[in-house]
Scaffold this active site. Structure first.
Site, PDB file in Angstrom:
ATOM      1  N   GLY A   8      -2.642  17.933  47.053  1.00 30.86           N
ATOM      2  CA  GLY A   8      -1.901  17.016  47.919  1.00 30.86           C
ATOM      3  C   GLY A   8      -0.792  16.465  47.065  1.00 30.86           C
ATOM      4  N   GLY A  11       2.094  14.612  49.186  1.00 27.31           N
ATOM      5  CA  GLY A  11       1.739  13.499  49.930  1.00 27.31           C
ATOM      6  C   GLY A  11       2.066  12.093  49.561  1.00 27.31           C
ATOM      7  N   GLN A  12       1.744  11.162  50.289  1.00 30.51           N
ATOM      8  CA  GLN A  12       2.295  10.031  49.926  1.00 30.51           C
ATOM      9  C   GLN A  12       1.804   9.449  48.600  1.00 30.51           C
ATOM     10  OE1 GLN A  12       0.468   6.593  52.324  1.00 30.51           O
ATOM     11  NE2 GLN A  12       2.085   5.046  52.011  1.00 30.51           N
ATOM     12  N   ARG A  36       2.432  22.417  51.556  1.00 35.75           N
ATOM     13  CA  ARG A  36       3.719  22.462  51.820  1.00 35.75           C
ATOM     14  C   ARG A  36       4.668  22.144  50.660  1.00 35.75           C
ATOM     15  NH1 ARG A  36       3.300  16.428  54.933  1.00 35.75           N
ATOM     16  NH2 ARG A  36       3.247  15.457  53.051  1.00 35.75           N
ATOM     17  N   ASP A  53      -3.044  26.916  50.100  1.00 37.85           N
ATOM     18  CA  ASP A  53      -4.066  25.900  51.073  1.00 37.85           C
ATOM     19  C   ASP A  53      -5.239  25.491  50.121  1.00 37.85           C
ATOM     20  OD1 ASP A  53      -6.448  25.567  52.798  1.00 37.85           O
ATOM     21  OD2 ASP A  53      -4.678  25.708  54.152  1.00 37.85           O
ATOM     22  N   TYR A 142     -12.453  11.617  60.463  1.00 37.29           N
ATOM     23  CA  TYR A 142     -11.857  10.982  59.207  1.00 37.29           C
ATOM     24  C   TYR A 142     -12.916  10.403  58.287  1.00 37.29           C
ATOM     25  CZ  TYR A 142      -8.891   8.623  55.542  1.00 37.29           C
ATOM     26  OH  TYR A 142      -8.162   8.298  54.467  1.00 37.29           O
ATOM     27  N   LYS A 146     -15.079  11.069  54.993  1.00 35.80           N
ATOM     28  CA  LYS A 146     -14.964  10.066  53.760  1.00 35.80           C
ATOM     29  C   LYS A 146     -16.436   9.745  53.188  1.00 35.80           C
ATOM     30  CE  LYS A 146     -10.587  10.099  53.035  1.00 35.80           C
ATOM     31  NZ  LYS A 146     -10.177  10.996  51.872  1.00 35.80           N
TER      32      LYS A 146
HETATM   33  P1  NAD Z   1      -0.804  12.462  52.972  1.00 32.10           P
HETATM   34  O1  NAD Z   1      -1.024  12.958  54.158  1.00 32.10           O
HETATM   35  O2  NAD Z   1       0.594  11.801  52.571  1.00 32.10           O
HETATM   36  O3  NAD Z   1      -0.941  13.557  51.797  1.00 32.10           O
HETATM   37  C1  NAD Z   1      -1.849  14.422  51.962  1.00 32.10           C
HETATM   38  C2  NAD Z   1      -1.242  15.776  51.417  1.00 32.10           C
HETATM   39  O4  NAD Z   1      -2.507  16.968  51.676  1.00 32.10           O
HETATM   40  C3  NAD Z   1      -0.219  16.449  52.056  1.00 32.10           C
HETATM   41  O5  NAD Z   1       1.091  16.454  51.331  1.00 32.10           O
HETATM   42  C4  NAD Z   1      -0.629  17.803  52.891  1.00 32.10           C
HETATM   43  O6  NAD Z   1       0.334  18.801  52.719  1.00 32.10           O
HETATM   44  C5  NAD Z   1      -1.655  18.152  51.825  1.00 32.10           C
HETATM   45  N1  NAD Z   1      -2.771  18.617  52.523  1.00 32.10           N
HETATM   46  C6  NAD Z   1      -3.211  18.818  54.004  1.00 32.10           C
HETATM   47  N2  NAD Z   1      -3.973  19.802  54.098  1.00 32.10           N
HETATM   48  C7  NAD Z   1      -3.846  20.653  53.246  1.00 32.10           C
HETATM   49  C8  NAD Z   1      -4.453  21.867  52.827  1.00 32.10           C
HETATM   50  N3  NAD Z   1      -5.105  22.532  53.821  1.00 32.10           N
HETATM   51  N4  NAD Z   1      -4.110  22.689  51.746  1.00 32.10           N
HETATM   52  C9  NAD Z   1      -3.320  21.890  51.008  1.00 32.10           C
HETATM   53  N5  NAD Z   1      -2.864  20.685  50.979  1.00 32.10           N
HETATM   54  C10 NAD Z   1      -3.019  20.121  52.186  1.00 32.10           C
HETATM   55  O7  NAD Z   1      -1.910  11.656  52.522  1.00 32.10           O
HETATM   56  P2  NAD Z   1      -1.704  10.428  51.132  1.00 32.10           P
HETATM   57  O8  NAD Z   1      -1.485   9.076  51.977  1.00 32.10           O
HETATM   58  O9  NAD Z   1      -1.276  11.010  50.172  1.00 32.10           O
HETATM   59  O10 NAD Z   1      -3.450  10.352  51.066  1.00 32.10           O
HETATM   60  C11 NAD Z   1      -3.969  11.237  49.817  1.00 32.10           C
HETATM   61  C12 NAD Z   1      -5.387  10.946  49.819  1.00 32.10           C
HETATM   62  O11 NAD Z   1      -5.921   9.435  49.862  1.00 32.10           O
HETATM   63  C13 NAD Z   1      -6.240  11.409  51.096  1.00 32.10           C
HETATM   64  O12 NAD Z   1      -7.767  11.826  50.787  1.00 32.10           O
HETATM   65  C14 NAD Z   1      -6.458  10.238  52.157  1.00 32.10           C
HETATM   66  O13 NAD Z   1      -7.300  10.394  52.783  1.00 32.10           O
HETATM   67  C15 NAD Z   1      -6.545   9.211  50.942  1.00 32.10           C
HETATM   68  N6  NAD Z   1      -6.315   7.728  51.441  1.00 32.10           N
HETATM   69  C16 NAD Z   1      -4.937   7.674  51.795  1.00 32.10           C
HETATM   70  C17 NAD Z   1      -4.638   6.200  52.285  1.00 32.10           C
HETATM   71  C18 NAD Z   1      -3.242   5.920  52.470  1.00 32.10           C
HETATM   72  O14 NAD Z   1      -3.025   4.705  53.219  1.00 32.10           O
HETATM   73  N7  NAD Z   1      -2.292   6.662  52.466  1.00 32.10           N
HETATM   74  C19 NAD Z   1      -5.932   5.326  52.510  1.00 32.10           C
HETATM   75  C20 NAD Z   1      -7.098   5.657  52.068  1.00 32.10           C
HETATM   76  C21 NAD Z   1      -7.431   6.709  51.519  1.00 32.10           C
HETATM   77  N1  SER Z   2      -4.364   4.686  55.685  1.00 30.71           N
HETATM   78  C1  SER Z   2      -5.616   5.495  55.876  1.00 30.71           C
HETATM   79  C2  SER Z   2      -5.289   5.939  57.418  1.00 30.71           C
HETATM   80  O1  SER Z   2      -4.840   5.248  58.170  1.00 30.71           O
HETATM   81  C3  SER Z   2      -6.521   4.902  55.898  1.00 30.71           C
HETATM   82  O2  SER Z   2      -7.509   5.771  55.132  1.00 30.71           O
HETATM   83  O3  SER Z   2      -5.711   7.080  57.898  1.00 30.71           O
END
Ligand code: NAD
Ligand code: SER
Length: 319
Positions: A8, A11-12, A36, A53, A142, A146
């Protein structure tokens, strides 16, 4: 931690954690994977990156074996709103992705970081001062992934000795990537609208209070937990952590201090409102504070100033 895999990575969190770890451990020692390509060319050009993937166990195992990976930051997942739109897909990606990573970690002796979420709690959880150990009966896919993820990490630690560690993140706020399908993403969207000089149509009710955290604190927490002495951790997994707790109307008011003509109106999305209503208002993160010294740097006012300083659009109106 010498050779690192980040799933990932685009991602963010991954877009910020990947360059940070490359800076600390050397670009070639930090491999990013995602389904991606990175929006930020620095991630693709800044070190090894593979498009794949997360359910492709063969490709992942080859990367881990050939590069002698010893630590995996497993960030690939679908977030809450995206998961609710396709729950079966969310189960497949979130659960089979994690199981693949844990199996590889067991075979190749890797440490694993797994981010859980406020989404791991549910309507029966005490919403205020939510304890570390309490009722977890989420009613979103979701949240279900988790909770099962937290338990799987515990299982692999207990039965196979895998060094699994994790945090229950609140909503994360950052400016480097666009929002990625979460319920707390209203906060990030609000900043982008304000910085563009637009009004914002908020999908949550004005008084929906949720835990939040600015990305620099989230990154610091990940690194601090991974560096902590395992012997001091009685909860190695799923630590509650938070930095602030606010409502959309409180965030709008804080932004208006910088951009006085910023306006928000409310057009509620019942699906995301129901998700938010099932989450805690404010978590108790004393276990993280006591076991590995967690503390946050950014409160609401500091986060808002820093966000607005970094998001820039040509039409930005300043106070
Ligand atoms: P995001 O959606 O920005 O990034 C997730 C990444 O996973 C994306 O770049 C996406 O392309 C990749 N992904 C999705 N499906 C995939 C697949 N099948 N194969 C390969 N890559 C794949 O999310 P994020 O905010 O960076 O979150 C990362 C982790 O942190 C996640 O587990 C999320 O649940 C957790 N989290 C995030 C937040 C938040 O507020 N951002 C809060 C709590 C927990
Ligand atoms: N920020 C995340 C969401 O809203 C919480 O895990 O999905």
């Amino acid at each position: 931690m010498n050779k690192i895999l980040i799933t990932g990575a685009t991602g963010q969190i991954g877009s910020e954690l990947t360059p940070l770890l490359r800076q600390r451990h050397g670009a070639d020692n930090v491999i990013g994977v995602d389904q991606r390509p990175p929006r930020d060319p620095a991630i693709a050009a800044g070190g090894p990156f593979h498009e794949l993937d997360i359910r492709d166990a063969t490709a992942l195992e080859r990367i881990v074996r050939e590069n002698k990976i010893d630590t995996v930051f497993h960030l690939a997942a679908l977030l809450s709103a995206t998961a609710e739109a396709d729950p079966q897909m969310a189960w497949d990606i979130n659960m089979n992705g994690l199981l693949t990573i844990l199996e590889i970690a067991r075979k190749y002796c890797c440490a694993v970081f797994f981010p859980s979420s406020i989404g791991a709690f549910g309507p029966q959880t005490p919403p205020e001062n939510t304890p570390q150990d309490t009722i977890q009966r989420p009613d979103t896919m979701y949240g279900i992934t988790k909770v099962v993820g937290e338990l799987l990490c515990d299982y692999y630690h207990k039965h196979y000795g895998v060094d699994t560690r994790g945090l229950r993140f609140p909503g994360l706020i950052s400016y480097k990537t666009p929002p990625g399908g979460g319920t707390t993403d209203y906060a990030v969207e609000m900043f982008h609208a304000a910085a563009r000089g637009h009004g914002y149509s908020c999908f949550l009710k004005p008084d929906t209070r949720l835990d939040m955290m600015y990305m620099p604190d989230a990154l610091a927490a990940i690194l601090q937990l991974m560096a902590a002495d395992l012997n001091h951790l009685s909860h190695h997994n799923a630590f509650n952590i938070t930095a602030m707790s606010f409502t959309p109307e409180q965030l709008a008011a804080a932004i208006k201090k910088h951009i006085p003509d910023f306006s928000v109106h409310y057009r509620i999305d019942p699906i995301r409102q129901a998700i938010a209503d099932s989450w805690p208002r404010h978590m108790n993160d004393s276990a993280a504070r006591e076991e590995w010294g967690w503390h946050s740097e950014f409160d609401l006012a500091a986060m808002v100033s820093d966000m607005l300083e970094h998001i820039s659009y040509p039409k930005r109106r300043q106070a």
